[in-house]
Design a protein around this motif. Structure first.
Motif: not given
Ligand SMILES: Nc1ncnc2c1ncn2[C@@H]1O[C@H](COP(=O)(O)OP(=O)(O)O)[C@@H](O)[C@H]1O
Ligand SMILES: [Mg+2]
Length: 325
Positions: A98-99, A48-49, A213-214, A179, A96, A181-182, A52
């Protein structure tokens, strides 16, 4: 197709390592319309990452190598851009998150100042105006007492609050694509729900398209219009979110859905998907899911299934999708 924002065709990303070539992505294709939220879901390590980062031009080369027939974004062929041009697009039109928001923020500057700086890069405004706009954005993302919070450093704020700061900073340039990402994985469940609600409201308001994204199908149900299920570097199924939950066709999607705990079920009776995600250095031949699939037959072991349309806007890459009802 005036509404199309992003089209990725046949994306292959490999990493050349001492252990061997990691074939992380094996021909990813996807499309995203303006203002649409696409969920990219699958177990850890399924790519997934990397998907991206490949789209965003952020895969380190070497060890990585990105090849694609096409990565088209808002009228521009991203594969043809140099580093400078790509960086300009990333800053302004594509954002973007991120987590771990705390690692994306600079620990030595107050969050208001950082956000104001980001705003000043995109909009030719004075320091003072940048700061005003930052506080406005903080207000918009539900930060209480935004004036006071803007003077705080990232370590003085909770994870949820830092993620709000990140969202405020990233959406300040009004990007066409976000985007994420988690972005809620590191947060408490209640904070996660708040951030999801916030993102949902903001992307509707600004008409931002999102790749979300998850690994969590519950989150997908909450926020995504469409969903693409990934397994070992391949998109195995994609459809509108409701369709995927009502009529999953790929055996992997079905097992993922069965693995969602239901409140009434006892935890020891949860079904699990047997086996583990394969190594991407020597991925299985044919369909990459075949060693874990109860329906696998001889063609699955040798041939790669390509996406088949099973109903409107619903594709599945499987030779046996009509079996096992
Ligand atoms: N820089 C890298 N070097 C080597 N392999 C990598 C690198 N980055 C990612 N990978 C590999 O690519 C695969 C997909 O990883 P990733 O996209 O991070 O998975 P996900 O985000 O779905 O958890 C994994 O096998 C991972 O080990
Ligand atoms: Mg990841």
């Amino acid at each position: 197709m005036g509404d199309l924002l992003l089209r990725v065709k046949d994306l292959y990303t490999h990493f050349y390592t001492f252990e061997g070539t990691v074939k992380a992505l094996d021909g990813i294709s996807l499309e995203l319309k303006r203002a649409e939220t696409l969920g990219l879901v699958g177990e850890t390590g399924c790519g997934k990452s990397v998907t991206a980062l490949s789209i965003l031009g952020l895969i380190p080369c070497p060890p990585g190598k990105v090849e694609a027939a096409e990565i088209w974004f808002d009228g521009v062929d991203l594969l043809k851009l140099d580093k400078e041009e790509m960086r300009a697009i990333r800053g302004k039109k594509i954002a973007m998150i991120f987590q771990e928001p705390a690692t994306a923020l600079n620990p030595v500057f107050p969050v208001g100042e950082q956000t104001a700086e980001i705003i000043r890069i995109h909009k030719q405004v004075s320091k003072r105006e940048g700061m005003q706009k930052a506080v406005e954005m903080f207000h918009l993302v539900g930060i209480p007492d935004p004036d006071r919070v803007s003077k705080k450093y990232p370590h003085e704020l909770s994870g949820g609050m830092n993620q709000r700061v990140m969202i405020a900073a990233k959406l300040s340039s009004n990007p066409a694509l976000l985007v994420a990402d988690e972005p809620t994985t590191a947060l408490d469940v209640t904070v996660q729900a708040q951030i999801l609600q916030l993102m949902k409201g903001l992307v509707q308001r600004f008409r931002t398209a999102v790749i979300f994204i998850t690994h969590d199908l519950g989150v997908v149900a909450e926020i995504c219009d469409r969903v693409a299920v990934m397994y070992a570097g391949v998109i195995v199924e994609s459809s509108k979110t409701r369709v995927l939950f009502e009529n999953p066709r790929h055996p992997y999607t079905r097992s993922l859905l069965q693995a969602i705990p239901k409140l009434v079920e006892r935890i020891d009776r949860l079904p699990v998907i047997s086996g583990t995600v394969p190594s991407l250095i020597n991925p299985p031949s044919g369909c990459r899911f075949h060693p874990r699939c109860s329906l696998a037959d001889s063609p699955c072991k040798v041939e790669k299934p390509s996406p088949t349309s099973v109903e409107a806007e619903h594709w599945v890459s499987c030779f046996r999708y009509d079996q096992g009802d």
